[in-house]
Design a protein around this motif. Structure first.
Motif, PDB file in Angstrom:
ATOM      1  N   VAL A  60       0.832  -1.204   0.000  1.00 40.14           N
ATOM      2  CA  VAL A  60       0.000   0.000   0.000  1.00 40.14           C
ATOM      3  C   VAL A  60       0.869   1.258   0.000  1.00 40.14           C
ATOM      4  CG1 VAL A  60      -1.691   1.317   1.343  1.00 40.14           C
ATOM      5  CG2 VAL A  60      -1.957  -1.161   1.077  1.00 40.14           C
ATOM      6  N   ARG A  61       1.929   1.280   0.796  1.00 42.66           N
ATOM      7  CA  ARG A  61       2.784   2.457   0.841  1.00 42.66           C
ATOM      8  C   ARG A  61       3.432   2.731  -0.516  1.00 42.66           C
ATOM      9  NH1 ARG A  61       7.086   2.362   3.337  1.00 42.66           N
ATOM     10  NH2 ARG A  61       7.265   4.560   3.920  1.00 42.66           N
ATOM     11  N   ARG A  62       3.750   1.676  -1.271  1.00 43.55           N
ATOM     12  CA  ARG A  62       4.377   1.846  -2.589  1.00 43.55           C
ATOM     13  C   ARG A  62       3.457   2.533  -3.594  1.00 43.55           C
ATOM     14  NH1 ARG A  62       6.945  -3.339  -5.176  1.00 43.55           N
ATOM     15  NH2 ARG A  62       7.162  -1.776  -6.822  1.00 43.55           N
ATOM     16  N   SER A  63       2.152   2.516  -3.341  1.00 42.32           N
ATOM     17  CA  SER A  63       1.207   3.107  -4.299  1.00 42.32           C
ATOM     18  C   SER A  63       1.106   4.623  -4.164  1.00 42.32           C
ATOM     19  CB  SER A  63      -0.180   2.471  -4.115  1.00 42.32           C
ATOM     20  OG  SER A  63      -0.717   2.781  -2.844  1.00 42.32           O
ATOM     21  N   TYR A  64       1.786   5.200  -3.170  1.00 40.85           N
ATOM     22  CA  TYR A  64       1.732   6.654  -2.962  1.00 40.85           C
ATOM     23  C   TYR A  64       3.093   7.283  -3.263  1.00 40.85           C
ATOM     24  CZ  TYR A  64      -2.600   5.637  -0.477  1.00 40.85           C
ATOM     25  OH  TYR A  64      -3.862   5.198  -0.150  1.00 40.85           O
ATOM     26  N   PRO A  65       3.082   8.473  -3.876  1.00 47.26           N
ATOM     27  CA  PRO A  65       4.364   9.129  -4.185  1.00 47.26           C
ATOM     28  C   PRO A  65       5.107   9.612  -2.949  1.00 47.26           C
ATOM     29  CG  PRO A  65       2.519  10.571  -4.717  1.00 47.26           C
ATOM     30  CD  PRO A  65       1.930   9.235  -4.379  1.00 47.26           C
ATOM     31  N   ASP A  66       4.373   9.943  -1.901  1.00 48.78           N
ATOM     32  CA  ASP A  66       5.002  10.447  -0.677  1.00 48.78           C
ATOM     33  C   ASP A  66       4.378   9.761   0.534  1.00 48.78           C
ATOM     34  OD1 ASP A  66       6.530  11.962   1.080  1.00 48.78           O
ATOM     35  OD2 ASP A  66       5.101  13.643   1.096  1.00 48.78           O
ATOM     36  N   PRO A  67       4.685   8.478   0.747  1.00 50.90           N
ATOM     37  CA  PRO A  67       4.042   7.742   1.846  1.00 50.90           C
ATOM     38  C   PRO A  67       4.514   8.224   3.211  1.00 50.90           C
ATOM     39  CG  PRO A  67       5.780   6.425   0.882  1.00 50.90           C
ATOM     40  CD  PRO A  67       5.658   7.648   0.013  1.00 50.90           C
ATOM     41  N   TRP A  68       3.682   7.935   4.201  1.00 53.29           N
ATOM     42  CA  TRP A  68       4.037   8.245   5.578  1.00 53.29           C
ATOM     43  C   TRP A  68       5.289   7.436   5.927  1.00 53.29           C
ATOM     44  CZ3 TRP A  68      -0.256   9.653   9.396  1.00 53.29           C
ATOM     45  CH2 TRP A  68       0.259   9.957  10.658  1.00 53.29           C
ATOM     46  N   PRO A  69       6.326   8.062   6.507  1.00 54.13           N
ATOM     47  CA  PRO A  69       7.525   7.306   6.908  1.00 54.13           C
ATOM     48  C   PRO A  69       7.156   6.102   7.760  1.00 54.13           C
ATOM     49  CG  PRO A  69       7.926   9.653   7.102  1.00 54.13           C
ATOM     50  CD  PRO A  69       6.464   9.497   6.773  1.00 54.13           C
ATOM     51  N   LEU A  70       7.705   4.949   7.402  1.00 53.70           N
ATOM     52  CA  LEU A  70       7.267   3.682   7.978  1.00 53.70           C
ATOM     53  C   LEU A  70       7.388   3.663   9.500  1.00 53.70           C
ATOM     54  CD1 LEU A  70       6.269   0.809   7.582  1.00 53.70           C
ATOM     55  CD2 LEU A  70       8.642   0.094   7.247  1.00 53.70           C
ATOM     56  N   GLU A  71       8.544   4.082  10.028  1.00 53.36           N
ATOM     57  CA  GLU A  71       8.746   3.995  11.470  1.00 53.36           C
ATOM     58  C   GLU A  71       7.725   4.832  12.230  1.00 53.36           C
ATOM     59  OE1 GLU A  71      12.314   4.892  14.724  1.00 53.36           O
ATOM     60  OE2 GLU A  71      12.789   4.688  12.589  1.00 53.36           O
ATOM     61  N   ASP A  72       7.456   6.042  11.738  1.00 52.07           N
ATOM     62  CA  ASP A  72       6.481   6.912  12.394  1.00 52.07           C
ATOM     63  C   ASP A  72       5.073   6.352  12.250  1.00 52.07           C
ATOM     64  OD1 ASP A  72       5.480   9.139  13.761  1.00 52.07           O
ATOM     65  OD2 ASP A  72       5.186  10.271  11.912  1.00 52.07           O
TER      66      ASP A  72
END
Length: 295
Positions: A100-112
């Motif tokens: 899901v994160r890969r589908s966005y150009p600016d995903p929420w940083p994973l750790e946060d």
């Protein structure tokens, strides 16, 4: 940047012969936390579905951050937790989150994102092995993966225990503090009372109240007087009393004049043991408003 996160004008939704939403108008500003309340069939889920572009309204318009709903969703402007949403059963949490994160150009940083949604330690777990509360937190993480400015929640805490609900709403407050607009439909009115800046009450597909929780409660006249009584206590013909109930040694009186009611109880020699006087709760107000609308 548009002033409103959501602009709904004359929205009408039909499911076959059933009129689910009846021409509602609603404006929600950026950064607001808004609760959609009402009984089953009031139109809450249909309104959320129209905002997400999941159904085509019979009439009216919906603009999400000044975009058509489908365009706003494709642009990553909207995150959603739907009541009947699901997760791929054979995939692990980390795999789904990565996809899901890969589908966005600016995903929420994973750790946060993991810390904010409380899903640490779940990456390797299969989706089918999650508890109800864990599943809801993972779905929230997926909804937030693209850092959407608008978050739509349909009964988000229905599968959570008390501790999980508290943690969830703590997260919602943090998101609101960051400027996220949060719109949620719920049957847990104590959550709406504690969290929402604004309450919108729906009944029969129409908006019957819109304001702060205090404003909605103030629309209902009367106060509730609760006290312990014996079985032979005389509660007849009390001044101001609209209704009187006995519940296992406790009297619950709804009155428009609590002082006059209590004065007569004292005159009759009834002790005011365990006395509690309070205004209408949000639950009382919603029940009154929606019952009146149905009539």
């Amino acid at each position: 940047m548009p002033a409103n996160a959501l602009d709904i004008s004359g929205l009408t939704v039909r499911h076959g012969d059933v009129l689910a939403v009846d021409g509602i108008d609603l404006r929600i500003g950026r950064g607001e936390t808004v609760a959609l309340l009402g009984p089953n069939g009031a139109g809450k889920s249909s309104t959320v579905s129209a905002v997400l572009g999941l159904l085509h309204p019979a009439a009216g318009t919906v603009r999400v951050l000044d975009r058509a709903p489908a365009d706003a969703v494709r642009a990553g402007c909207v995150g959603a937790m739907l009541q009947h949403g699901g997760l791929p059963s054979e995939a692990r949490v980390g795999e789904v989150l990565h996809l899901v994160r890969r589908s966005y150009p600016d995903p929420w940083p994973l750790e946060d994102l993991v810390a904010t949604t409380g899903i640490g330690g779940l990456h390797a777990r299969p989706a089918e092995a999650l508890s109800g509360g864990q599943r809801q937190r993972v779905v929230l993480a997926l909804a937030l993966a693209g850092q959407p400015p608008l978050l739509l929640l349909d009964e988000p805490t229905s599968a959570m225990d008390v501790e999980g609900r508290r943690a969830f709403w703590t997260t919602m407050r943090e998101l609101a503090a960051r400027g996220t607009t949060v719109v949620f439909a719920t049957h847990h009115l104590e959550e709406a009372d504690a969290v929402a800046d604004r309450v919108v009450v729906l009944a029969g597909g129409r908006v019957v109240a819109d304001g702060s929780s205090a404003e909605v409660r103030s629309a209902v006249s009367g106060r509730t007087v609760r006290l312990s009584v014996t079985e032979d206590a005389d509660l007849t013909a009390l001044p101001g009393v609209l209704s009187a109930e006995r519940q296992a040694g406790t009297a619950v009186l709804t009155t428009t004049d609590p002082e006059a009611t209590l004065r007569v109880l004292l005159d009759r020699g009834i002790p005011l043991a365990d006395l509690e006087v309070r205004g209408a709760s949000l639950e009382d107000a919603v029940l009154t408003l929606t019952t009146g609308a149905a009539r």
